[in-house]
Design a protein around this motif. Structure first.
Motif, PDB file in Angstrom:
ATOM      1  N   TRP A 118      29.202  45.605  44.668  1.00  0.00           N
ATOM      2  CA  TRP A 118      29.191  44.265  45.283  1.00  0.00           C
ATOM      3  C   TRP A 118      30.363  44.126  46.257  1.00  0.00           C
ATOM      4  O   TRP A 118      30.203  43.603  47.361  1.00  0.00           O
ATOM      5  N   GLN A 119      31.533  44.610  45.840  1.00  0.00           N
ATOM      6  CA  GLN A 119      32.718  44.557  46.694  1.00  0.00           C
ATOM      7  C   GLN A 119      32.505  45.329  47.983  1.00  0.00           C
ATOM      8  O   GLN A 119      32.976  44.935  49.063  1.00  0.00           O
ATOM      9  N   ALA A 120      31.754  46.427  47.889  1.00  0.00           N
ATOM     10  CA  ALA A 120      31.487  47.266  49.064  1.00  0.00           C
ATOM     11  C   ALA A 120      30.364  46.722  49.936  1.00  0.00           C
ATOM     12  O   ALA A 120      30.044  47.304  50.975  1.00  0.00           O
ATOM     13  N   GLY A 121      29.746  45.624  49.503  1.00  0.00           N
ATOM     14  CA  GLY A 121      28.680  45.019  50.286  1.00  0.00           C
ATOM     15  C   GLY A 121      27.287  45.485  49.923  1.00  0.00           C
ATOM     16  O   GLY A 121      26.306  45.074  50.552  1.00  0.00           O
TER      17      GLY A 121
ATOM     18  N   ARG B  47      28.186  30.971  50.723  1.00  0.00           N
ATOM     19  CA  ARG B  47      28.812  31.574  49.559  1.00  0.00           C
ATOM     20  C   ARG B  47      29.021  30.527  48.485  1.00  0.00           C
ATOM     21  O   ARG B  47      29.158  29.342  48.771  1.00  0.00           O
TER      22      ARG B  47
ATOM     23  N   ALA C 204      31.632  35.689  45.457  1.00  0.00           N
ATOM     24  CA  ALA C 204      32.579  36.703  45.911  1.00  0.00           C
ATOM     25  C   ALA C 204      32.840  37.701  44.785  1.00  0.00           C
ATOM     26  O   ALA C 204      32.807  37.350  43.607  1.00  0.00           O
ATOM     27  N   ALA C 205      33.114  38.948  45.163  1.00  0.00           N
ATOM     28  CA  ALA C 205      33.285  40.000  44.160  1.00  0.00           C
ATOM     29  C   ALA C 205      34.424  39.689  43.201  1.00  0.00           C
ATOM     30  O   ALA C 205      34.324  39.946  41.995  1.00  0.00           O
ATOM     31  N   GLU C 206      35.516  39.129  43.710  1.00  0.00           N
ATOM     32  CA  GLU C 206      36.646  38.838  42.827  1.00  0.00           C
ATOM     33  C   GLU C 206      36.306  37.728  41.830  1.00  0.00           C
ATOM     34  O   GLU C 206      36.775  37.746  40.681  1.00  0.00           O
ATOM     35  N   ASP C 207      35.470  36.774  42.246  1.00  0.00           N
ATOM     36  CA  ASP C 207      35.036  35.730  41.319  1.00  0.00           C
ATOM     37  C   ASP C 207      34.077  36.296  40.276  1.00  0.00           C
ATOM     38  O   ASP C 207      34.138  35.937  39.094  1.00  0.00           O
TER      39      ASP C 207
ATOM     40  N   ALA D  58      34.074  39.362  39.175  1.00  0.00           N
ATOM     41  CA  ALA D  58      34.893  40.145  38.248  1.00  0.00           C
ATOM     42  C   ALA D  58      35.602  39.237  37.253  1.00  0.00           C
ATOM     43  O   ALA D  58      35.678  39.548  36.050  1.00  0.00           O
TER      44      ALA D  58
ATOM     45  N   ILE E  28      30.378  45.501  40.115  1.00  0.00           N
ATOM     46  CA  ILE E  28      31.466  44.895  40.877  1.00  0.00           C
ATOM     47  C   ILE E  28      31.892  45.790  42.032  1.00  0.00           C
ATOM     48  O   ILE E  28      32.134  45.318  43.154  1.00  0.00           O
ATOM     49  N   ALA E  29      31.970  47.103  41.780  1.00  0.00           N
ATOM     50  CA  ALA E  29      32.354  48.028  42.842  1.00  0.00           C
ATOM     51  C   ALA E  29      31.340  48.016  43.983  1.00  0.00           C
ATOM     52  O   ALA E  29      31.712  47.972  45.169  1.00  0.00           O
TER      53      ALA E  29
END
Length: 226
Positions: free
Chosen positions: A118-121, A5, A93-96, A98, A115-116
């Motif tokens: 990506w967060q869900a994989g 990552r 990472a999704a939060e990064d 965003a 982002i949604a």
């Protein structure tokens, strides 16, 4: 390199910088304008957009290039589907992602589904305008030779050749050429001599043109039609 990552630090507030390569993900001046100048204008886009047009990229990063392309695709009103494939060895990472993309509020509506997903994989994500995004989490040196696609336009957006030479080697430039459509184009922010030579040796017609901001030059290339 699957499973690794991106490790980040932040400069100028919300500009992500790779700790692995000590290089920012986009221009500290204006990342959005840089993408438009280097990758869109460098590949004669949006003028070449058509149904089924395929873009491939080395280095997905924050997704800024994909979203800027999606914005141009939607604005162009071209019918059909745009395909965008990106190779990324160190996914963020999704939060990064965003946090980085929040720096570009005009892309907010386009960024939301990215982002949604990506967060869900998800790594196959449909963006507005029926732009089909496919991110391959792997080292391009091993993954690209096995890719079944061919690109009408390439974005070479790895970290600086001085800091990440592995993503600019002759073998990889040959694989880029081998996966380019006849008449396909390529653009990159770098004008490093060994990169331009590698592209020429792979079979591209290479030119050095004006760069963005403080960078005097960048590189564009074309695969001669056969």
């Amino acid at each position: 390199m699957q499973g690794q990552r991106a490790v980040l630090e932040w400069r100028e507030g919300d500009v992500p910088v790779s700790q692995q390569f000590d290089d920012p993900y986009y221009s500290l001046e204006n990342g959005l304008d840089e993408t438009r100048h280097v990758f869109l204008a460098g590949n004669d886009l949006p003028d070449r957009f058509r149904d089924g047009f395929a873009i491939a990229e080395l280095g997905f990063g924050t997704g800024l290039n994909a979203l800027t392309t999606c914005q141009a695709w939607c604005a162009a009103g071209a019918p059909g589907t745009l395909h965008f494939t990106s190779f990324e060895a160190f996914p963020m990472a999704a939060e990064d992602m965003a946090r980085a993309l929040a720096h570009f509020p005009e892309l907010a509506e386009l960024a939301a589904p990215l982002i949604a997903g990506w967060q869900a994989g998800a790594r196959d994500i449909t963006l507005p305008g029926n732009m089909q995004l496919h991110v391959i989490e792997a080292d391009a040196r091993s993954a690209l030779p096995h890719w079944q696609g061919r690109a009408d336009a390439w974005y070479l957006d790895g970290f600086s050749p001085a800091k990440n030479p592995e993503l600019w080697g002759a073998d990889l430039m040959q694989a880029v050429h081998d996966h380019s459509a006849p008449g396909g184009t390529l653009a990159t922010y770098t004008a490093a001599g060994f990169v331009r030579r590698g592209l020429a040796e792979a079979g591209f017609e290479v030119a050095r043109v004006s760069g963005y901001g403080r960078k005097r030059h960048m590189t564009v290339a074309r695969n001669p039609k056969t």
